[in-house]
Design an enzyme around this catalytic site. Structure first.
Site, PDB file in Angstrom:
ATOM      1  N   SER A   1       0.858  -1.188   0.000  1.00  0.00           N
ATOM      2  CA  SER A   1       0.000   0.000   0.000  1.00  0.00           C
ATOM      3  C   SER A   1       0.888   1.231   0.000  1.00  0.00           C
ATOM      4  CB  SER A   1      -0.889   0.012   1.254  1.00  0.00           C
ATOM      5  OG  SER A   1      -1.553   1.250   1.407  1.00  0.00           O
TER       6      SER A   1
ATOM      7  N   TYR B   1      -2.183   0.741  10.652  1.00  0.00           N
ATOM      8  CA  TYR B   1      -2.127   0.276   9.267  1.00  0.00           C
ATOM      9  C   TYR B   1      -0.850   0.753   8.590  1.00  0.00           C
ATOM     10  CZ  TYR B   1      -3.658  -0.789   4.494  1.00  0.00           C
ATOM     11  OH  TYR B   1      -3.748  -1.283   3.210  1.00  0.00           O
TER      12      TYR B   1
END
Length: 249
Positions: free
Chosen positions: A133, A146
């Site tokens: 990501s 995250y």
């Protein structure tokens, strides 16, 4: 039954990027092992694309061992896609259990599957593609656990590539930015549809799961001597992690 098709394993294949990638890899000629926790979904997907279903939670050692057993001696492609985000709280008020869960699936789960399938990948001269990501490159407020987990994912990929330099295995990370899928944001916010929708509010064309599946297919079909170290892909509306063009009423 024996097959002459190259074999791909896709974790987190029950929805979103994983399901779209499994479909696209099948269209590219791969036999796809669809691995995820939800049996009904992966069984339906495998039946649709002529693949195989394996129920697998990548945080379970027993499940990962069973996946490796089902794959067998050769694996041409591992798409380590299983992952996810929980919450959007600041670090000062973070839910540490949620942080542990994110690290477990995004980092430990990736490593566990790579370890289990590496002999088969080496035997096939295969490729590891890890779904990272842009959160693994740049921090953002509320990203907390995250961001930490995906930075860990990136570190795993870069370390693995160095350690496998003399082995016939390519290692790639695909790092998407804003992708609107059926479940990612909804799961992040515990099923709160309004919060999930707000992530994409005013963004005309966020990326889709099929967009990322297209990237997976391109990486997976490069010649064996070509390694794509990292592919960063964002929608045109997202110039950076924190800079998104939105048109709101």
């Amino acid at each position: 039954m024996a097959t002459s098709r190259p074999l791909a394993v896709v974790t987190g294949a029950s929805s979103g990027i994983g399901a779209a990638s499994a479909r696209r890899l099948a269209a590219e000629g791969f036999e796809v092992v669809c691995a995820a926790r939800r049996a009904d979904r992966v069984e339906a997907l495998a039946a649709e694309i002529g693949g195989r279903a394996v129920v697998c939670d990548v945080t379970s050692a027993a499940d990962v061992a069973a996946l490796a057993e089902a794959v067998g001696e050769r694996c041409d492609l591992l798409l380590a896609n299983a992952g996810g985000a929980i919450g959007l709280e600041p670090v000062a008020s973070a839910d540490l259990d949620a942080w542990r869960a994110m690290y477990e699936v995004n980092v430990i789960g990736v490593v566990a599957v790579v370890q289990a399938l590496l002999p088969a990948l080496v035997a096939a001269g295969g490729q590891v593609v890890v779904m990272g990501s842009t959160a693994g490159q740049v921090a953002y407020e509320g990203g907390g656990g995250y961001v930490v987990a995906k930075h860990g994912t990136t570190a795993v990929v870069d370390t693995l590539r160095l350690e496998l330099f003399d082995q016939p295995v390519r290692v790639c990370e695909i790092a998407p930015g804003m992708v609107r899928t059926d479940e990612f944001a909804l799961k992040r916010f515990g099923g709160d549809q309004d919060k999930a929708d707000a992530v994409y509010a005013g963004v005309a064309e966020p990326l889709t799961a099929d967009d990322i599946a297209d990237c997976v297919a391109w990486v997976a079909t490069r010649p064996a001597h070509v390694n794509i170290d990292r592919m960063v892909v964002r929608p045109r509306a997202q110039a950076a992690q924190h800079k998104v063009h939105r048109v709101l009423d």
